[in-house]
Design a protein around this motif. Structure first.
Motif, PDB file in Angstrom:
ATOM      1  N   PRO A 273      -5.334  -6.588 -42.956  1.00 52.71           N
ATOM      2  CA  PRO A 273      -4.464  -7.167 -44.445  1.00 52.71           C
ATOM      3  C   PRO A 273      -2.762  -7.503 -44.100  1.00 52.71           C
ATOM      4  O   PRO A 273      -2.444  -7.161 -42.887  1.00 52.71           O
ATOM      5  CB  PRO A 273      -4.237  -5.608 -44.891  1.00 52.71           C
ATOM      6  N   ARG A 274      -2.811  -8.591 -45.146  1.00 54.12           N
ATOM      7  CA  ARG A 274      -1.619  -9.380 -44.524  1.00 54.12           C
ATOM      8  C   ARG A 274      -0.240  -8.666 -44.996  1.00 54.12           C
ATOM      9  O   ARG A 274      -0.233  -7.073 -45.734  1.00 54.12           O
ATOM     10  CB  ARG A 274      -1.396 -10.699 -44.736  1.00 54.12           C
ATOM     11  N   SER A 275       0.774  -8.700 -43.738  1.00 57.87           N
ATOM     12  CA  SER A 275       2.193  -7.454 -43.973  1.00 57.87           C
ATOM     13  C   SER A 275       2.816  -8.839 -44.929  1.00 57.87           C
ATOM     14  O   SER A 275       2.804  -9.869 -45.049  1.00 57.87           O
ATOM     15  CB  SER A 275       2.514  -7.621 -42.305  1.00 57.87           C
ATOM     16  N   ASN A 276       3.607  -8.077 -45.827  1.00 63.09           N
ATOM     17  CA  ASN A 276       4.883  -8.353 -46.303  1.00 63.09           C
ATOM     18  C   ASN A 276       6.106  -8.709 -45.717  1.00 63.09           C
ATOM     19  O   ASN A 276       7.199  -9.041 -46.192  1.00 63.09           O
ATOM     20  CB  ASN A 276       4.971  -7.578 -47.929  1.00 63.09           C
ATOM     21  N   ARG A 277       5.789  -8.254 -44.042  1.00 60.46           N
ATOM     22  CA  ARG A 277       7.465  -8.465 -43.451  1.00 60.46           C
ATOM     23  C   ARG A 277       6.911  -9.709 -43.327  1.00 60.46           C
ATOM     24  O   ARG A 277       6.499 -11.037 -42.127  1.00 60.46           O
ATOM     25  CB  ARG A 277       6.993  -7.839 -42.332  1.00 60.46           C
ATOM     26  N   ARG A 278       8.470 -10.218 -43.156  1.00 63.78           N
ATOM     27  CA  ARG A 278       8.880 -11.833 -42.747  1.00 63.78           C
ATOM     28  C   ARG A 278       8.807 -12.114 -41.693  1.00 63.78           C
ATOM     29  O   ARG A 278       9.496 -11.360 -40.581  1.00 63.78           O
ATOM     30  CB  ARG A 278      10.060 -12.441 -43.432  1.00 63.78           C
ATOM     31  N   ARG A 279       8.398 -13.238 -41.089  1.00 65.24           N
ATOM     32  CA  ARG A 279       8.723 -13.539 -39.843  1.00 65.24           C
ATOM     33  C   ARG A 279       9.741 -13.421 -39.243  1.00 65.24           C
ATOM     34  O   ARG A 279      10.502 -13.388 -40.272  1.00 65.24           O
ATOM     35  CB  ARG A 279       8.123 -14.797 -39.157  1.00 65.24           C
ATOM     36  N   GLY A 280      10.091 -13.140 -37.823  1.00 66.04           N
ATOM     37  CA  GLY A 280      11.252 -13.053 -37.114  1.00 66.04           C
ATOM     38  C   GLY A 280      12.276 -12.316 -37.036  1.00 66.04           C
ATOM     39  O   GLY A 280      11.692 -10.615 -37.334  1.00 66.04           O
ATOM     40  N   GLN A 281      13.105 -12.172 -36.715  1.00 66.11           N
ATOM     41  CA  GLN A 281      14.344 -10.912 -36.294  1.00 66.11           C
ATOM     42  C   GLN A 281      14.593 -10.218 -37.976  1.00 66.11           C
ATOM     43  O   GLN A 281      14.772 -11.718 -39.004  1.00 66.11           O
ATOM     44  CB  GLN A 281      15.896 -11.032 -35.649  1.00 66.11           C
ATOM     45  N   ARG A 282      14.428  -9.115 -38.090  1.00 72.40           N
ATOM     46  CA  ARG A 282      15.243  -8.651 -39.432  1.00 72.40           C
ATOM     47  C   ARG A 282      16.548  -8.652 -39.793  1.00 72.40           C
ATOM     48  O   ARG A 282      17.460  -8.455 -38.336  1.00 72.40           O
ATOM     49  CB  ARG A 282      14.891  -7.060 -39.454  1.00 72.40           C
ATOM     50  N   PRO A 283      16.928  -8.805 -40.331  1.00 72.78           N
ATOM     51  CA  PRO A 283      18.811  -8.527 -40.494  1.00 72.78           C
ATOM     52  C   PRO A 283      18.771  -7.626 -39.931  1.00 72.78           C
ATOM     53  O   PRO A 283      18.923  -5.945 -40.795  1.00 72.78           O
ATOM     54  CB  PRO A 283      18.596  -8.949 -42.498  1.00 72.78           C
ATOM     55  N   GLY A 284      20.009  -7.983 -39.204  1.00 77.92           N
ATOM     56  CA  GLY A 284      20.863  -6.338 -38.818  1.00 77.92           C
ATOM     57  C   GLY A 284      20.535  -5.544 -37.847  1.00 77.92           C
ATOM     58  O   GLY A 284      21.400  -4.872 -37.256  1.00 77.92           O
ATOM     59  N   ALA A 285      19.347  -5.826 -37.488  1.00 78.33           N
ATOM     60  CA  ALA A 285      18.385  -5.775 -36.394  1.00 78.33           C
ATOM     61  C   ALA A 285      19.364  -6.307 -35.044  1.00 78.33           C
ATOM     62  O   ALA A 285      19.658  -7.451 -35.090  1.00 78.33           O
ATOM     63  CB  ALA A 285      17.172  -5.932 -35.773  1.00 78.33           C
TER      64      ALA A 285
END
Length: 721
Positions: A273-285
């Motif tokens: 199943p494909r994740s809805n999370r965008r690629r790259g670093q998360r904002p604030g991480a």
């Protein structure tokens, strides 16, 4: 790699010569020699038939790909037609709603009809219980006939008045009477006209409305018929879509078979199943920052501003130094250069015959005589060929781009000369593996062109043996147990060999008589279910259920290993509980296989994958008693990946000697990479040591093998140059 026993033919020990098969020693009887020759010819015929079947399979694969593309095109056309039919159906529904609204508006005409009925009743005209246009027409006709009779009476009256005017002098009283009669008739005629004018107008309006209602009814009936036709077409298209979806499912299942044949194990991956999370670093991480590179050397460059800029433009006072700004850039330089070595010659000036006439420094070391290329060049060639997996033509082109043109033939000849320097390393690696408790084994195809020139199949086999800290390759024209003995047969202690279910390994275990414990690969068991369900839509759910059962065994084993403490004979209770859960899960899996197999026919497609784990139950259960034994030989298959890439780029080897050299060099560089040693630095030092030893390997290999070198030297070789 999994195979059937039928794929492994009987191995013949035949002596090949330049003109074919030579005779065996005289100790072999003539009848046995003839049988061996017949068996050899039969095996050659089988090999030719296998190649023909492979070509036919490739043709069928291309045909199935074309059929899949055509089916997708037809599915797209039908989808467009279905969308058009849906649009028509929506339009028909909209028109039907409009007709329904018009019909509802027509109900309001009933009040108008009732009003017309009251008017007709007030006019004294007969009216039926359900007035219609026919009755209205009849009433209008009667009114018209009455008007005609009145007109006739008026005409007669006028004629009588004319006659009376003629007789005016004689009968004045009759004239007056006629005039009175005419006036009264005119008044009656006007009253009748006024009385019947209103119903006639209302009748025309009712007629117009009835015509409108009838036209709307006809249009509504027409639209109902069109809606019925559209619904029938929709049902037909829905049935067609279902049929196309079923056909598409069959084609996808067939594509799974073709993908398995074309792309191998890459088609085994399950859809995730494909994740809805965008690629790259998360904002604030928080980020990981720049990668530290402590092993890189450093060159310091000082960039000063112009002298004129360091003087005040107003008074001419020079600026004072106030610290510095540091900027770091990572650069790389790859450039060939000539190393010119000047050795001055010193001549004797005395007459002493005991001393040499001339003295000069020793010549620089060379790997082999008359080569103009230093050890760093050959180290670069070995690295690009066996670590970068470039073919020799690609290595030659790469060197030419960096200013060092060398032909591919020169590189091939140089690598053949270097083979002797790696022979001792390869043998030492194999001896070290013979003492390991666990080994991984696998094999894949390799091409040797010289075999085809000798009248044999050019297909050979690349064998690999992998332990925790060593990798050994071997290329052999055979895939039989004799080839497996040359790789795994010299084990000095009992070893667990993690392999697939090739029959050569089974014969190897019988020949070694207990020195090898075969641990079968669970990943190959998993592939059996995938292969059997490919092309059969009805087995999809069955396949998924078994894949989930095998995945649960992997999860339970991972949980057990998380509690395992290597080196301790007595483990804790958490390990014992995890082991018990794993044991129960494996027994349940085998019990499920027995239960499902008992309810199937022997010719059922599910019978083969269910029968295989029951037949190999002992080897599949080795990891239960030995946590150091993995469940699959994926380690060996991943080790083969680089060699397979090189095989696809270079099409194998030209000769058996070249294949032997390739296997030895791959053994060395893969062993070094497995231990984290910088391969390029090790090659530079190794070839320099070989050049200093007259083109031969150093006599002491302990300082060159990862498991015997000192820790200081190991840390030195792990850092790049």
């Amino acid at each position: 790699m999994a195979t059937c026993e039928a794929d492994v033919g009987t191995e013949l020990t035949l002596v090949k010569g330049g003109d074919g098969i030579r005779s065996l020693p005289e100790s072999v009887p003539a009848s046995e020699w003839r049988d061996l020759c017949l068996l050899y010819e039969r095996e050659r015929a089988r090999a030719d038939e296998a190649e023909a079947r492979a070509k036919v399979a490739e043709a069928h694969a291309a045909q199935w790909r074309r059929a899949e593309i055509a089916a997708r095109g037809r599915a797209g056309c039908w989808q467009v037609q279905c969308e058009a039919s849906r649009d028509k159906l929506n339009e028909a529904r909209a028109e039907t709603e409009a007709i329904r609204r018009t019909a509802k508006e027509a109900l309001s005409l009933q009040a108008e009809v009732r009003r017309l009925r009251n008017l007709v009743d007030a006019a004294g005209m007969p009216w039926r219980k359900r007035p219609s246009m026919v009755s209205l027409r009849k009433q209008v006709g009667r009114v018209r006939r009455k008007n005609a009779a009145l007109r006739a009476r008026v005409t007669e009256t006028r004629q009588a008045a004319t006659a009376a005017r003629r007789e005016k002098n004689a009968a004045p009283h009759a004239v007056e009477t006629g005039q009175v009669t005419i006036r009264s008739l005119r008044e009656k005629n006007a009253a009748l006209r006024r009385k019947h004018s209103v119903p006639r107008t209302q009748a025309r309006a009712a007629k117009t409305r009835m015509a409108t209602i009838r036209s709307l009814g006809r249009k509504n009936a027409k639209l109902r018929k069109e809606a019925q036709v559209a619904q029938a077409e929709r049902r037909r298209m829905a049935a067609r879509i279902e049929a196309l979806e079923a056909e598409l499912a069959e084609l996808r299942a067939s594509r799974a078979v073709l993908s398995k044949a074309l792309y191998g194990r890459k088609s085994e991956q399950r859809e995730k199943p494909r994740s809805n999370r965008r690629r790259g670093q998360r904002p604030g991480a928080p980020g990981h920052g720049r990668t530290p590179r402590p092993g890189l050397g450093e060159r310091i460059e000082v960039h000063r501003p112009p002298k004129a800029a360091c003087v005040c433009g107003g008074c001419g006072t020079p600026y004072a130094v106030n610290g510095a700004h540091d900027t770091t850039l990572v650069e790389i330089e790859v450039k060939a250069h000539k190393r010119r070595i000047v050795r001055p010659r010193w001549r004797r000036q005395c007459d002493c015959e005991a001393s040499p006439r001339e003295v000069t420094a020793a010549a620089p070391d060379r790997l082999f005589p008359r080569t103009p290329h230093g050890t760093t060049v050959w180290a670069c060639v070995v690295f690009e060929r066996h670590v970068g997996h470039r073919p020799l033509n690609g290595v030659a082109a790469w060197l030419s781009h960096h200013g060092l043109p060398i032909s591919a033939g020169t590189l091939a000849g140089g690598l053949a000369r270097l083979a002797s320097t790696f022979e001792g390393l390869s043998q030492a690696i194999l001896e070290h593996q013979n003492e390991a408790p666990v080994r991984h084994g696998d094999e894949t195809g390799w091409r040797v062109q010289s075999l085809k020139q000798a009248g044999r199949s050019p297909r050979a086999w690349l064998w690999v043996s992998v332990t925790a800290d060593a990798v050994c390759f071997h290329i052999d024209p055979s895939r039989s147990a004799e080839a497996a003995l040359r790789v795994f047969g010299a084990a000095s202690a009992v070893q667990a060999l993690v392999v697939d279910r090739l029959s050569a390994y089974k014969k190897l275990a019988r020949v070694l008589d207990g020195r090898v414990i075969l641990a079968w690969c669970w990943a190959h068991q998993r592939r059996d279910f995938i292969d059997r369900a490919a092309g059969r839509v009805e087995l999809t759910d069955w396949c998924r259920a078994w894949l989930e059962r095998i995945a649960s065994i992997y999860r339970l084993n991972k949980a057990r290993l998380s509690h395992c403490r290597p080196g301790l004979e007595q483990q804790d209770e958490a390990f014992a509980d995890a082991r018990q859960r794993l044991q129960t899960g494996v027994e349940d899996l085998f019990a499920t296989a027995e239960r499902e197999l008992a309810g199937l026919d022997e010719t059922a497609p599910e019978a083969g994958p269910l029968r295989s784990p029951l037949n190999h139950r002992k080897g599949l259960s080795v990891f239960l008693e030995r946590p150091d034994v993995p469940m699959d030989n994926n380690f060996a298959e991943r080790t083969l990946r680089g060699a397979v890439i090189a095989r696809r780029l270079s099409f194998g080897s030209d000769s058996l000697n070249g294949a032997r050299c390739t296997a030895m060099m791959y053994s060395a560089v893969e062993t070094l990479a497995l231990n984290g040693i910088d391969v390029r630095r090790w090659l530079n030092e190794w070839l320099a040591a070989c050049a200093g030893n007259g083109g031969q390997a150093p006599p002491d290999l302990s300082e060159w093998l990862p498991w015997s070198m000192s820790e200081t030297r190991r840390r030195t070789l792990m850092a790049p140059e």
